[in-house]
Structure formats: structure tokens, C-alpha cells
Design a protein around this motif. Structure first.
Motif, mmCIF file in Angstrom:
data_model
loop_
_atom_site.group_PDB
_atom_site.id
_atom_site.type_symbol
_atom_site.label_atom_id
_atom_site.label_comp_id
_atom_site.label_asym_id
_atom_site.label_seq_id
_atom_site.Cartn_x
_atom_site.Cartn_y
_atom_site.Cartn_z
ATOM 1 N N UNK A 85 0.847 -1.196 0.000
ATOM 2 C CA UNK A 85 0.000 0.000 0.000
ATOM 3 C C UNK A 85 0.883 1.247 0.000
ATOM 4 N N UNK A 86 1.930 1.239 0.812
ATOM 5 C CA UNK A 86 2.857 2.368 0.840
ATOM 6 C C UNK A 86 3.570 2.572 -0.478
ATOM 7 N N UNK A 87 3.950 1.483 -1.130
ATOM 8 C CA UNK A 87 4.621 1.578 -2.424
ATOM 9 C C UNK A 87 3.686 2.192 -3.463
ATOM 10 N N UNK A 91 4.064 5.842 -5.245
ATOM 11 C CA UNK A 91 4.134 5.942 -6.699
ATOM 12 C C UNK A 91 3.080 6.908 -7.235
ATOM 13 N N UNK A 92 1.899 6.888 -6.666
ATOM 14 C CA UNK A 92 0.836 7.775 -7.142
ATOM 15 C C UNK A 92 1.162 9.233 -6.850
ATOM 16 N N UNK A 93 1.581 9.525 -5.624
ATOM 17 C CA UNK A 93 1.734 10.910 -5.204
ATOM 18 C C UNK A 93 3.129 11.498 -5.395
ATOM 19 N N UNK A 94 4.160 10.686 -5.427
ATOM 20 C CA UNK A 94 5.519 11.216 -5.474
ATOM 21 C C UNK A 94 6.239 10.927 -6.785
ATOM 22 N N UNK A 98 6.963 5.292 -11.471
ATOM 23 C CA UNK A 98 7.053 3.977 -10.852
ATOM 24 C C UNK A 98 5.725 3.273 -10.706
ATOM 25 N N UNK A 99 4.645 3.926 -11.141
ATOM 26 C CA UNK A 99 3.315 3.361 -10.962
ATOM 27 C C UNK A 99 3.080 2.047 -11.710
ATOM 28 N N UNK A 100 3.559 1.877 -12.946
ATOM 29 C CA UNK A 100 3.326 0.582 -13.603
ATOM 30 C C UNK A 100 3.908 -0.602 -12.826
ATOM 31 N N UNK A 101 5.115 -0.465 -12.336
ATOM 32 C CA UNK A 101 5.734 -1.552 -11.568
ATOM 33 C C UNK A 101 4.997 -1.764 -10.255
ATOM 34 N N UNK A 102 4.625 -0.670 -9.590
ATOM 35 C CA UNK A 102 3.892 -0.773 -8.336
ATOM 36 C C UNK A 102 2.538 -1.444 -8.555
ATOM 37 N N UNK A 103 1.888 -1.123 -9.666
ATOM 38 C CA UNK A 103 0.589 -1.728 -9.966
ATOM 39 C C UNK A 103 0.716 -3.230 -10.211
#
Length: 125
Positions: A85-87, A91-94, A98-103
Motif C-alpha cells: 500500500x505504501x509503495x 508511486x501515485x503521489x511522489x 514507478x506506478x506501472x511496476x507498483x501496480x
């Protein structure tokens, strides 16, 4: 076939978190060069709290190891869930790059949890 795919995905997922956890102790992976200034400030703040990163690293290593072993995979996925959840939020806010990998990691974690949902039912009854 589905069990084999889940094992391979869980193995890679677990190894990624073990690697991330070990990096918190040994710092062998440099931060990305395109990291925004705001992220560098956030990580600097995390580093001033001396116990936070080692604690997260321990949970990443333990959760990663548990995700690899089929019998303990359900527990490993739950241990990694708050870190995940933190990752995703980071990724969304900062760092949206990195969002594709986090997703992808979040979907894998949710898949592991859904596949092991029968193991969680006694806790909510």
C-alpha cells in the motif's frame, strides 16, 4: 497449470521483496537518477528515523521468504500488504513513473491473497 504459474509469480515476487529488504541493510542498489527532489527529501526523512528502514527491510525479507513457500504464502502476502500500500501510494503521489511496476506488484499481491482467501476466513468468523 495455474498452480505452477502462481508459484513462479510468487517466487519472483518474493525474491523482489527479499532483494528490496536486503538493500535496506547493505545499500547496494543506487537510487534512480530521475528520482524527483521531493522523493529524495522523503527518503532523507525516513533515514533520520534510524529504526524505520531496518524494520521495513526485515518485514520485506520475512514476507518475501514466506511468499515463496506455498504453505506460508498467505501469511507472507498479508505481511507485505501494508508495505505494498505504501509503495502504491508513494508511486501515485511522489513518483508516477514507478506506478506501472507498483501496480503489477499490487496485482500479484492481491492475487496471492485471493488465492489463499480460505485461509483467512477463520479470522473473520
Amino acid at each position: 497449470m495455474k498452480k505452477t504459474i502462481l508459484f513462479i509469480v510468487s517466487l519472483l515476487f518474493g525474491l523482489m521483496f527479499i532483494n528490496a529488504g536486503l538493500n535496506k541493510f547493505f545499500n547496494y542498489m543506487p537510487p534512480p537518477k530521475d528520482m524527483p527532489e521531493s522523493m529524495l527529501k522523503v527518503f532523507g526523512a525516513y533515514m533520520t528515523i534510524g529504526w524505520l528502514m531496518p524494520l521495513i527491510g526485515i518485514f520485506e525479507i520475512v514476507g518475501g521468504l514466506l511468499c515463496i513457500i506455498p504453505k506460508t504464502r498467505a501469511l507472507g502476502a498479508i505481511i507485505i500488504l501494508p508495505i505494498m500500500v505504501g509503495i502504491v501510494l508513494t508511486a501515485i503521489y511522489q513518483m508516477p513513473s514507478g506506478l506501472p511496476m507498483a501496480a503489477v506488484l499490487a496485482v500479484i499481491n492481491l492475487w496471492i491473497i485471493i488465492e489463499n482467501r480460505a485461509k483467512y476466513l477463520p479470522m473473520v468468523r
